[in-house]
Write a protein that holds these residues in place. Structure first.
Motif, PDB file in Angstrom:
ATOM      1  N   THR A  97      28.998  18.802  25.872  1.00 36.20           N
ATOM      2  CA  THR A  97      29.123  20.249  25.674  1.00 36.20           C
ATOM      3  C   THR A  97      30.297  20.736  26.509  1.00 36.20           C
ATOM      4  N   THR A  98      30.982  21.737  26.012  1.00 37.96           N
ATOM      5  CA  THR A  98      32.107  22.310  26.744  1.00 37.96           C
ATOM      6  C   THR A  98      31.840  23.778  26.995  1.00 37.96           C
ATOM      7  N   GLU A  99      32.368  24.250  28.108  1.00 42.09           N
ATOM      8  CA  GLU A  99      32.240  25.661  28.420  1.00 42.09           C
ATOM      9  C   GLU A  99      33.189  26.456  27.529  1.00 42.09           C
ATOM     10  N   ILE A 100      32.776  27.630  27.174  1.00 36.82           N
ATOM     11  CA  ILE A 100      33.636  28.514  26.398  1.00 36.82           C
ATOM     12  C   ILE A 100      34.112  29.615  27.338  1.00 36.82           C
ATOM     13  N   ASP A 101      35.403  29.672  27.544  1.00 34.13           N
ATOM     14  CA  ASP A 101      35.959  30.716  28.399  1.00 34.13           C
ATOM     15  C   ASP A 101      35.966  32.046  27.663  1.00 34.13           C
ATOM     16  N   ARG A 102      35.634  33.084  28.369  1.00 37.39           N
ATOM     17  CA  ARG A 102      35.665  34.455  27.849  1.00 37.39           C
ATOM     18  C   ARG A 102      36.829  35.169  28.515  1.00 37.39           C
ATOM     19  N   THR A 103      37.627  35.836  27.724  1.00 41.16           N
ATOM     20  CA  THR A 103      38.768  36.565  28.264  1.00 41.16           C
ATOM     21  C   THR A 103      38.540  38.056  28.098  1.00 41.16           C
ATOM     22  N   THR A 104      38.694  38.773  29.196  1.00 41.74           N
ATOM     23  CA  THR A 104      38.570  40.222  29.209  1.00 41.74           C
ATOM     24  C   THR A 104      39.866  40.783  29.767  1.00 41.74           C
ATOM     25  N   VAL A 105      40.443  41.760  29.082  1.00 41.01           N
ATOM     26  CA  VAL A 105      41.638  42.431  29.591  1.00 41.01           C
ATOM     27  C   VAL A 105      41.211  43.821  30.043  1.00 41.01           C
ATOM     28  N   VAL A 106      41.464  44.086  31.319  1.00 39.18           N
ATOM     29  CA  VAL A 106      41.084  45.351  31.925  1.00 39.18           C
ATOM     30  C   VAL A 106      42.356  46.135  32.222  1.00 39.18           C
ATOM     31  N   ASP A 107      42.460  47.338  31.685  1.00 47.23           N
ATOM     32  CA  ASP A 107      43.608  48.202  31.969  1.00 47.23           C
ATOM     33  C   ASP A 107      43.305  48.990  33.237  1.00 47.23           C
ATOM     34  N   VAL A 108      44.155  48.791  34.256  1.00 48.84           N
ATOM     35  CA  VAL A 108      43.928  49.405  35.566  1.00 48.84           C
ATOM     36  C   VAL A 108      45.069  50.368  35.881  1.00 48.84           C
ATOM     37  N   GLN A 109      44.714  51.590  36.238  1.00 46.15           N
ATOM     38  CA  GLN A 109      45.673  52.641  36.565  1.00 46.15           C
ATOM     39  C   GLN A 109      45.873  52.716  38.071  1.00 46.15           C
ATOM     40  N   GLY A 110      47.135  52.853  38.503  1.00 41.82           N
ATOM     41  CA  GLY A 110      47.399  53.205  39.890  1.00 41.82           C
ATOM     42  C   GLY A 110      47.929  52.114  40.800  1.00 41.82           C
ATOM     43  N   MET A 111      48.009  50.876  40.350  1.00 45.23           N
ATOM     44  CA  MET A 111      48.552  49.836  41.211  1.00 45.23           C
ATOM     45  C   MET A 111      50.069  49.980  41.283  1.00 45.23           C
ATOM     46  N   THR A 112      50.637  49.811  42.483  1.00 45.23           N
ATOM     47  CA  THR A 112      52.074  49.993  42.644  1.00 45.23           C
ATOM     48  C   THR A 112      52.775  48.793  43.291  1.00 45.23           C
ATOM     49  N   CYS A 113      52.009  47.851  43.854  1.00 46.20           N
ATOM     50  CA  CYS A 113      52.654  46.762  44.589  1.00 46.20           C
ATOM     51  C   CYS A 113      51.768  45.517  44.615  1.00 46.20           C
ATOM     52  N   GLY A 114      52.283  44.460  45.203  1.00 40.93           N
ATOM     53  CA  GLY A 114      51.543  43.214  45.313  1.00 40.93           C
ATOM     54  C   GLY A 114      50.268  43.351  46.126  1.00 40.93           C
ATOM     55  N   HIS A 115      50.276  44.245  47.108  1.00 39.07           N
ATOM     56  CA  HIS A 115      49.078  44.477  47.919  1.00 39.07           C
ATOM     57  C   HIS A 115      47.952  45.047  47.038  1.00 39.07           C
ATOM     58  N   CYS A 116      48.307  45.966  46.158  1.00 42.00           N
ATOM     59  CA  CYS A 116      47.343  46.545  45.211  1.00 42.00           C
ATOM     60  C   CYS A 116      46.769  45.448  44.313  1.00 42.00           C
ATOM     61  N   VAL A 117      47.668  44.606  43.810  1.00 45.39           N
ATOM     62  CA  VAL A 117      47.256  43.503  42.937  1.00 45.39           C
ATOM     63  C   VAL A 117      46.257  42.609  43.653  1.00 45.39           C
ATOM     64  N   GLN A 118      46.520  42.314  44.917  1.00 45.96           N
ATOM     65  CA  GLN A 118      45.630  41.435  45.679  1.00 45.96           C
ATOM     66  C   GLN A 118      44.241  42.051  45.844  1.00 45.96           C
TER      67      GLN A 118
END
Length: 82
Positions: free
Chosen positions: A3-24
């Protein structure tokens, strides 16, 4: 039989990030959700940034919104693969 795992992909639209620190911050909160395998952010500084989350199971919208809120940002949309 294998049996293999089935990956689920979710795309979340996020407002307000401005830099790498926000991304982290957003990445750390989403990676803390159960079953999350990978988080990838396409930073659109000052706009809406798509965040792709790969998981073993379908993630609950409320859990996603709570994680992003905990990081200090707003979810403007959630999309899933077919």
């Amino acid at each position: 039989m294998s049996t293999t795992e089935i990956d689920r992909t979710t795309v979340v639209d996020v407002q307000g990030m401005t830099c790498g620190h926000c991304v982290q911050h957003v990445t750390n909160e989403l990676e803390a959700l159960p079953a999350v395998k990978n988080v990838s952010v396409q930073l659109n500084a000052g706009g809406v940034s798509p965040v792709t989350v790969v998981s073993d199971v379908v993630l609950e919208d409320d859990a996603i919104r709570a994680a992003v809120d905990e990081a200090g940002y707003a979810v403007t949309g959630i999309r899933r693969d077919a």
